[in-house]
Design an enzyme around this catalytic site. Sequence first.
Site, PDB file in Angstrom:
ATOM      1  N   ASP A  74       0.849  -1.318  -0.092  1.00 11.46           N
ATOM      2  CA  ASP A  74      -0.118   0.015  -0.067  1.00 11.46           C
ATOM      3  C   ASP A  74       1.031   1.308   0.007  1.00 11.46           C
ATOM      4  OD1 ASP A  74      -2.479  -1.229  -0.090  1.00 11.46           O
ATOM      5  OD2 ASP A  74      -2.661  -1.477   2.131  1.00 11.46           O
ATOM      6  N   TRP A 204      -2.303  11.606  47.457  1.00  9.25           N
ATOM      7  CA  TRP A 204      -1.788  10.755  48.429  1.00  9.25           C
ATOM      8  C   TRP A 204      -2.883  10.021  49.237  1.00  9.25           C
ATOM      9  CZ3 TRP A 204      -2.789  10.169  53.791  1.00  9.25           C
ATOM     10  CH2 TRP A 204      -1.957   9.440  54.478  1.00  9.25           C
ATOM     11  N   ASP A 372      12.065  -1.270  57.803  1.00 10.46           N
ATOM     12  CA  ASP A 372      11.418   0.045  57.324  1.00 10.46           C
ATOM     13  C   ASP A 372      12.239   1.281  58.082  1.00 10.46           C
ATOM     14  OD1 ASP A 372       9.632   2.379  56.330  1.00 10.46           O
ATOM     15  OD2 ASP A 372       9.046   0.631  55.131  1.00 10.46           O
ATOM     16  N   ASP A 373      11.698   2.583  57.878  1.00  8.45           N
ATOM     17  CA  ASP A 373      12.372   3.549  58.630  1.00  8.45           C
ATOM     18  C   ASP A 373      12.573   3.383  59.951  1.00  8.45           C
ATOM     19  OD1 ASP A 373      13.112   6.092  58.726  1.00  8.45           O
ATOM     20  OD2 ASP A 373      11.254   7.264  58.458  1.00  8.45           O
ATOM     21  N   ARG A 449       6.941  17.048  55.645  1.00  7.52           N
ATOM     22  CA  ARG A 449       7.410  15.789  56.479  1.00  7.52           C
ATOM     23  C   ARG A 449       8.729  16.315  57.261  1.00  7.52           C
ATOM     24  NH1 ARG A 449       9.300  10.382  55.947  1.00  7.52           N
ATOM     25  NH2 ARG A 449       7.838   9.022  57.290  1.00  7.52           N
ATOM     26  N   LYS A 482      14.178  -0.201  49.555  1.00  7.53           N
ATOM     27  CA  LYS A 482      12.722   0.127  49.254  1.00  7.53           C
ATOM     28  C   LYS A 482      13.041   1.726  49.379  1.00  7.53           C
ATOM     29  CE  LYS A 482       8.204   0.909  51.021  1.00  7.53           C
ATOM     30  NZ  LYS A 482       7.419   0.532  49.996  1.00  7.53           N
ATOM     31  N   ASP A 484      12.566   5.491  48.913  1.00  6.32           N
ATOM     32  CA  ASP A 484      11.220   5.999  49.075  1.00  6.32           C
ATOM     33  C   ASP A 484      11.619   7.820  48.452  1.00  6.32           C
ATOM     34  OD1 ASP A 484       8.682   7.090  49.791  1.00  6.32           O
ATOM     35  OD2 ASP A 484       8.594   5.922  51.872  1.00  6.32           O
ATOM     36  N   ASP A 554       0.224   4.551  49.595  1.00 10.40           N
ATOM     37  CA  ASP A 554       0.220   4.113  50.989  1.00 10.40           C
ATOM     38  C   ASP A 554      -0.874   3.578  51.549  1.00 10.40           C
ATOM     39  OD1 ASP A 554       2.869   4.853  51.103  1.00 10.40           O
ATOM     40  OD2 ASP A 554       2.635   6.668  51.992  1.00 10.40           O
TER      41      ASP A 554
END
Length: 749
Positions: A74, A204, A372-373, A449, A482, A484, A554
Site C-alpha cells: 500500500d 496521596w 523500614d524507617d 514531612r 525500598k 522512598d 500508601d
Amino acid sequence: MIRSLRSVHLGAVLACGLLASPVYAAATVNATPRYDAAQRLFRLDAGGVTYAMGVNADGMLQTLYWGARLPASDTLGPALPAPERSSFDPAGALTPQEYAGWGGAMTATPALKVRLDDGNRDVVLRYDSYRVENDGLAIVLKDAQAGVAVTLRYTADDATGIVGRSAHIKNTGKQALTIDSAAAATWNLPRANDYSLRYLTGTWAGEWHLQTRPVTPGATVLESRRGSTGDENNPWFAIGRGDAWNEDHGDVWFGALAWSGSWSIRVDEDILGQVRVVGGFNPFDFAYRLKPGEALDTPVFYAGYTRAGIGDASRLMHAFERDRVLPGGASAALRPVLYNSWEATEFKVDEPGQEKLAEKAAALGVERFVVDDGWFGARDNDRAGLGDWVVNRRKFPNGLKPLIDKVHGLGMSFGLWVEPEMINADSDLYRAHADWVLNFPGRQRSEGRHQLVLNLAREDVKAHVLQVLDRLLTENDIQFLKWDYNRNWSEPGWPEMSPGEQQKVYVAYVRNLYDILRQLRAKHPKVEIESCSGGGARVDLGIMALTDQVWPSDNTDPSDRLSIQDGFSYAYAPATMMAWVTGSPNWVNNRVSSLDFRFLSAMQGGLGIGANLLEWTPAEAATAKTYVAEYKTIRATVQRGALYRLLSPQGRAPWSATMSVAQDGHQAVLFAFQRQGEESRPYPTLALRGLDPQARYRWRAIHGKVAPGTPDVASGAYWMQRGIDLVMKGDLQAAGIVFEREGGRRATR
C-alpha cells in the site's frame, strides 16, 4: 531502501533519549524501517501497527498514518501540506508535523520553542537527512540560519507495535540559545470529531483514578510541576474513537512518557478536528541554555495503537514493560513474597523486635524481610536523622549483621528502607552542608514531612549519595532497597550556577538520579530496588527502567486498593505492582475486613504483608500461611500473564473482577470481589477472557463459593460464553478461582 534493526537492546535506545538512562531489558527484534526515496516517505511496520511519515514540498516532516498495520504494497504518500483556509489558519499550523519548531506562521502548540541571545525566537525545522544509529531510525531536521538541529529518534517494538520517540536538540550556531520548551514527540491522530481521552489522576492515599472526557476543540493539559512524576496526574494517556470503546472493542491510541521529573502532556484538537498529543519536559519554569555545540536530549515518549479496546492497549503496554523496560526483561525474577516491618514498629525498630518479626514472617512462607524507617542516625521520629545513613548503634549495637544473618538463616532475603534524596534540618549532614538542598538564597526553605530536598543536580551531592549507598550495600549483605521520596520540590534554586543556568536543575537532577541508580545496579547487580514516593507519586517508565517494582499507594485498605490497583493496571504491569496485607481495622479509614478479603485483594500483584504479626492469632497465621502457599502456585500467572478486567471498581462500584491468563495458557486465575451487598442482588455472571476455546479447564477454589451445578470441567468456550456464577452475600466478600487446562502446557499464543 530498507534498513534492518536487529537484536536491539532497549538500553541503547534510552541512552540516546535520556543521556545514559539504560534499560536492562532482554535483546529482542525491532521493526524494519522502510524509506521510499521517490516519495520521501518513512514507514515503520511493527506488531499490528503501521506508522508512516513523509517530507512535504515545504520540507516539513509530517505524519501520514498511524493505525492498524497495512500491507507493504500500500502507498501512503506523498506528504501534502494542509491547505491554507484563511489568513488566520495558515498551512504551517494545520499541517500535522512530527516535530514543529515555533516559527513562521506556526500557531499550534510546537514541539520546540527557542530564543537566541540576539533576540530571535523564530525556528522553522525542515528535513535534512536520515540515518540508522544505535539500531534506531534517526531523522535530522534543521534551521541552519538559527543554528538549531534536531535529531528525531524512532524505535518500533516488533512484538507490541509500540513506537518510542525522543529528540536530540543541538545548538549548531555561533551564539548561545535558551530552550523555553521541548517535547519528546508530537503524536498526530487521524482527523475526527468523536475522540475521548482517558487519563489517571490522584492524590496521596487516593491514587490511580481513571478519568474520561471528550476531546473537543481546545486543550487538555496533564502535568506535574512538582519536580517529580507526581500523583495528581500520571504521564500516561489513552484516546479512543466514539463512545463505544471499552475493554474489548474500539480503536485506541495510548502512550506513556519515560520521565521522572516535571512533565507535561497536552492534548489539542484544532479547527479541522485534528488531534495532537505533545509531551515532554514541563515548560513551566523551564529554561535550558545551550552554548554553541551543546545539546539537550529529551525523555523517550512511547505510544501504541490497537483496534481491540483499552484492555488490549493495557496488555500491550504490560508486555512491553515486562520485556523491554524492566531490569532483566523477560528473564527477570518473579516478585518474592515480602514482609515489611513499618506497621508493626514504625520508628521503634531494634534488633530483638525485628528478629521476632522475622521469625513470624518466615513461618508464613515469606521470602523477603524488609526493615523500614528508623534504623539509622538519630531517627526516632520523622523530624531528625534523615540524611545520616549510618546504623543507629543504640538500636543495633553490633550493626545490621546479626539481624541480616538471622533473616538469611530463616531462608529469607534482607531489605532496607532508604530515602536518600531527602534530609532533615536536624541531621549531621545538614549541619555540615546546609547549602546542599534546593534553595533560593535569602528565602524561606519550606519543609514537607519535616524534610528538605537534596539537590542531586550538584555533582558533589550526587557523589555523596552514591558513596553512602554503595558503602551501605558493600558493608552489609542486603538484597533489596525500598527507595522512598516523600515530598514535592519547593524553592528549586541552584545558587552555585549562574542565573541563566539555574533552571537546568529540572533536567540535571533527574539524570543524576538515574545515574546513581544505574551505578548502584552495576556495582551491586543482585540488589533489587523498589520505587516509592509516599505511595504512587513516582511511577513512570523512566524510573521503572532502573527499579524492579513500585509501590502504588500508601493506602492499603483492601477495598480502596481494588480501585487503586485497577487504575494502575491501565498503564503499568502487575509484575511491578506491590500490594500488602495489613491490619484490620485499616489505618486509612478504620474499615474492618476479613483476612480472606485482604489476601485476595493483594494477590492481584506482587504479594506483601505489612501487618503486625505479633498481634495475629494462631488461626490467622495459619490462614495467612495457606494464602502465601497458594499465591506461589499462581504467582507467575498473576505477574507475567495477560490481565483482563472483567468488572470495574472505578467510581466506588460495588463489584470488581480480574482475570490473569498464563503466557502459555496452562493456567488462569479469577479474582472477584463484592464491596457491598444490596437488595439481595446476585453477583453478576462472569464471562471469562483469554482462554483457548478448544481446550478444557478444571477449576478449583482458593476461596469463595461457586454456584451449584457448575461443571468441574468445561471448555474454554463454555467459560467465556456461558461464564461462571459465584455466590456472594454481604459486604467485603471475595473469591479466588484457579482454572487449569487439562492435557499439559501446550501454548495457545
